[in-house]
Write an enzyme that holds these catalytic residues in place. Structure first.
Site, PDB file in Angstrom:
ATOM      1  CG  ASP A  63      -2.003   1.008   1.201  1.00  0.00           C
ATOM      2  OD1 ASP A  63      -2.239   1.592   0.123  1.00  0.00           O
ATOM      3  OD2 ASP A  63      -2.635   1.233   2.248  1.00  0.00           O
ATOM      4  CD  GLU A  64      -1.072   5.515   1.103  1.00  0.00           C
ATOM      5  OE1 GLU A  64      -0.714   6.090   0.064  1.00  0.00           O
ATOM      6  OE2 GLU A  64      -2.086   5.835   1.743  1.00  0.00           O
TER       7      GLU A  64
END
Length: 735
Positions: A220-221
């Site tokens: 994620d991110e």
């Protein structure tokens, strides 16, 4: 399986069903990326028959990891969700190192030093090297070392790259800092990443074990990864190449701490066969808010994956652009507007957030909210885990887990007071250095009372007493559960009495309440085996972040910096201090890459809002005991005027000043018509604009008006304020 795909839009569904090989999901704000991540994990298990033990999901915050686990509990059931590996980069690396750091010649029971510990250790480094703290600030030196570690640059490599005298100082400090960490059997946050990368690099058989286990890797991110994290992901994904990353270059805002937006921009170069999927439908905000965000980010540079955000939520209220007279008036407007919305039933306090570029901006907001009785929670103030009594108590528990932790040892060597002064502590440090042993081992040398030592009998007795306390805790930790160990510690150091003696009854009660809160937190680990309770507790405490302290159930306004607000959302958002020097920050104006990151920061702030958005700036602002006229942020000029509803605050001040402020700055106002013959004349200068005059130098426009077919501009120069006619003054516009 149909339930897993139901409710997903076409782009989300493509992301979930694309199973094999590298995948880049470019997820706009509010586009349901967590939903995509969790449903893809569930799809792998339910539709593809993947064992949950073979899935690794990496997040950046404990909050994101917690939310992912909660959703997966519902999607696939607690039993299968428990088998997954989900966590932050740092927590996962800590887990890997607990198992395998022995391959690097290190002990598994290492301590993890938080930012406060790191600064204390750096101060000791400077003392050891006889370096002046004022000339060599500990934080500045540690920042250089942290930056080097993010780039996987060792002390030896850093020494080879020396360019300046300060680089030489940093090299010496870096070498000593690492030596002291090793002596204390400790790692700092950066080391968790660096040592894991080194472990995998130097011991391919260990890396192969993790590659074999983790067949599917989700990150994620991804736009927030630094170089060390980037290398770590490449190592883990190299064999299977089932790498699924979610991110958005438009939301890359952590360059100051090592994040490299190039990691996501170059993903397709790293993996030429990668599938790229854009998530453009927004489920969070109104179209008015999205159009404002789009206008800001579209004006930027270096955008590779261009998205056009849209929503089915409707247009919603127009975005408000508010100008206050000064920071106190700006804060008063925020407090009054929140009170009005709550009174009208349009929002609750917890639906509202105030966001700003720097922590210092919270002062005026706190005062305004307090005066109006508006409850608030301030994120980024003194953290619970940084309070002295909490840190001191934790230091004893850390010594029970690892007595070679010199920072924890010196922290409580004379707490509670036991007659060990600074001179004795300094002598202990010198003696340990002369023996070539850690401080704890030097203390063990004192167990034989007849053995030679540099201490007077009274000091030696006090040191032996402290050693006995620590050894008693070490023995107790092997037999007692965590909560009972903590209660034993509290009893042995007479903590309640110590707080009363040091702080008085009123303050002691508040600090004692913090200790009770610590005990309640420790009680959460009762379900683990005794030998795991203390290590896991200390690890999670060390890795907790400020944003994890937000209480979503508290009916209070959240005051938070824009950087901390990443990943959060609120029905009502106030962005304050949108002025040159604040956003964009003064440190970024001479650097194009930093300036673009400031633009992205505003974009992130705007897209935190669901229903209402207020963009606020002040006509003038105090800074360092000086009041300066402010210039609205250049980014506001990128927003079409028709998207904004303007509001200007009129202060109650003397008539002459009020008349001048009545002609307040308005960079977006419609042309004003002149009464003189000759037709319409536009006002071309606006308050806050920087200008240059050939004779008077640089200045700031205070006001502007049309007079007999010409424009009269009042400008504040360095020496005084002057009124000039635009047709004669030939003012040069700056910026």
């Amino acid at each position: 399986m149909s339930d897993l795909l139901e409710g997903l839009n076409p782009a989300q569904r493509r992301a979930v069903e694309t199973v094999a090989g590298p995948v880049l999901v470019v997820a706009g704000p509010g586009s349901g990326k967590t939903r995509v991540l969790t449903h893809r994990i569930a799809y792998l298990i339910a539709a593809q028959g993947v064992d949950p033990l073979n899935i690794l999901a990496v997040t950046f915050t404990n909050k994101a990891a917690r939310e992912m686990k909660e959703r997966l509990d519902v999607l696939i059931g607690p039993a299968q969700a428990q088998a997954l590996t989900v966590g932050t980069f740092h927590s996962l690396c800590a887990r890997f190192l607990r198992r395998d750091i022995v391959h690097l010649g290190r002990e598994r029971d290492f301590a993890i030093y938080d930012s406060d510990d790191q600064e204390r250790l750096m101060r000791r480094v400077l003392r050891d090297l006889n370096l002046n703290e004022k000339q060599n600030p500990p934080r500045a030196i540690h920042a250089r070392i942290s930056s080097a570690k993010n780039e996987l640059i060792s002390p030896q490599e850093y020494a080879r790259r020396n360019r300046t005298y300060f680089d030489e100082i940093v090299t010496r400090c870096y070498e000593r800092y690492q030596a002291l960490l090793r002596e204390a059997n400790a790692l700092d946050f950066d080391d968790l990443l660096v040592e894991t990368v080194r472990l995998f690099d130097q011991h391919p058989e260990v890396l192969a074990k993790y590659q074999e286990r983790y067949v599917y890797l989700l990150v994620d991110e991804y736009q927030d990864t630094n170089h060390a994290q980037y290398v770590l992901i490449k190592q883990l994904a190299a064999r299977r190449r089932n790498l699924f990353v979610v991110g958005d270059a438009d939301q890359s805002i952590y360059g100051w701490r090592g994040a490299d937006v190039r990691n996501i921009l170059q993903f397709e170069q790293d993996y030429p066969d990668a599938r790229v999927i854009l998530l453009e439908q927004n489920y969070r905000s109104t179209q008015s808010i999205l159009d404002t965000a789009q206008a800001v980010i579209t004006a930027g540079e270096k955008r590779k994956h261009v998205k056009q955000l849209w929503t089915s939520n409707g247009a919603g209220p127009q975005v408000m652009l508010h100008e206050g007279y000064d920071q106190d008036a700006e804060a008063a407007f925020v407090a009054d507007e929140i009170a009005r919305l709550v009174a009208a039933g349009e929002a609750r306090y917890r639906d509202c957030a105030v966001m700003y570029r720097t922590n210092a901006q919270s002062r005026a907001l706190e005062e305004a909210l307090s005066r109006r009785g508006v409850p608030y929670q301030l994120i980024g103030g003194l953290r619970f885990w940084e309070r002295k009594e909490v840190k001191d108590t934790l230091a004893y528990l850390r010594l029970a887990a690892n007595p070679y932790d010199s920072i924890s040892l010196t922290r409580v060597l004379n707490w509670p007071a036991r007659g060990i002064g600074e001179r004795t502590e300094a002598e202990l440090t010198r003696w340990a250095a002369s023996l070539g042993v850690p401080l704890y081992q030097a203390l063990k040398e004192l167990e034989d009372e007849d053995a030679p030592s540099p201490f007077a009998p009274r000091a030696a007795a006090a040191l032996r007493g402290f050693l006995g306390l620590v050894d008693g805790l070490i023995a107790a930790r092997r037999e007692l559960p965590l909560l009972k160990l903590l209660e034993t510690l509290i009893e042995r150091i007479e903590l309640r009495e110590t707080l009363l003696r040091e702080y008085g009854e009123e303050s002691a009660d508040e600090r004692w309440a913090n200790i009770q809160e610590l005990a309640a937190f420790a009680g959460r680990y009762a379900g683990l085996p005794i030998e795991q309770q203390l290590p896991q507790f200390l690890e999670e405490v060390a890795l907790v972040a400020d944003v994890d302290r937000i209480d979503p159930q508290a009916d209070a306004v959240t005051c938070i910096t824009l950087h901390q607000a990443k990943g959060l959302e609120y029905a009502v958002v106030f962005l304050v201090g949108l002025e040159e020097g604040l956003l964009p920050h003064s440190r970024s104006t001479d650097d194009r890459e930093r300036l673009e990151e400031e633009r992205r920061l505003l974009y992130v702030g705007i897209t935190r809002a669901r229903r209402r958005l207020y963009l606020c700036h002040a006509f003038r602002r105090e800074s360092f005991n000086r009041t300066n006229l402010s210039v609205p942020s250049r980014f506001l000029g990128d927003i079409p005027r028709e998207l904004l509803k303007r509001s200007v605050q009129r202060p109650a001040i003397a008539a002459p000043a009020r008349q001048r402020l009545a002609r307040s700055r308005d960079a977006w106002r419609a042309p004003t018509l002149s009464r003189a013959a000759g037709g319409p004349v536009e006002v071309s200068f606006f308050p806050g604009q920087r200008v240059r005059h050939n004779a008077f130098g640089e200045g700031v426009v205070v006001s502007s008006r049309l007079v007999d077919g010409d424009e009269e501009v009042t400008v504040s120069f360095a020496d005084r304020e002057r009124r000039l006619l635009a047709s004669f003054a030939r003012l040069e516009r700056l910026g």
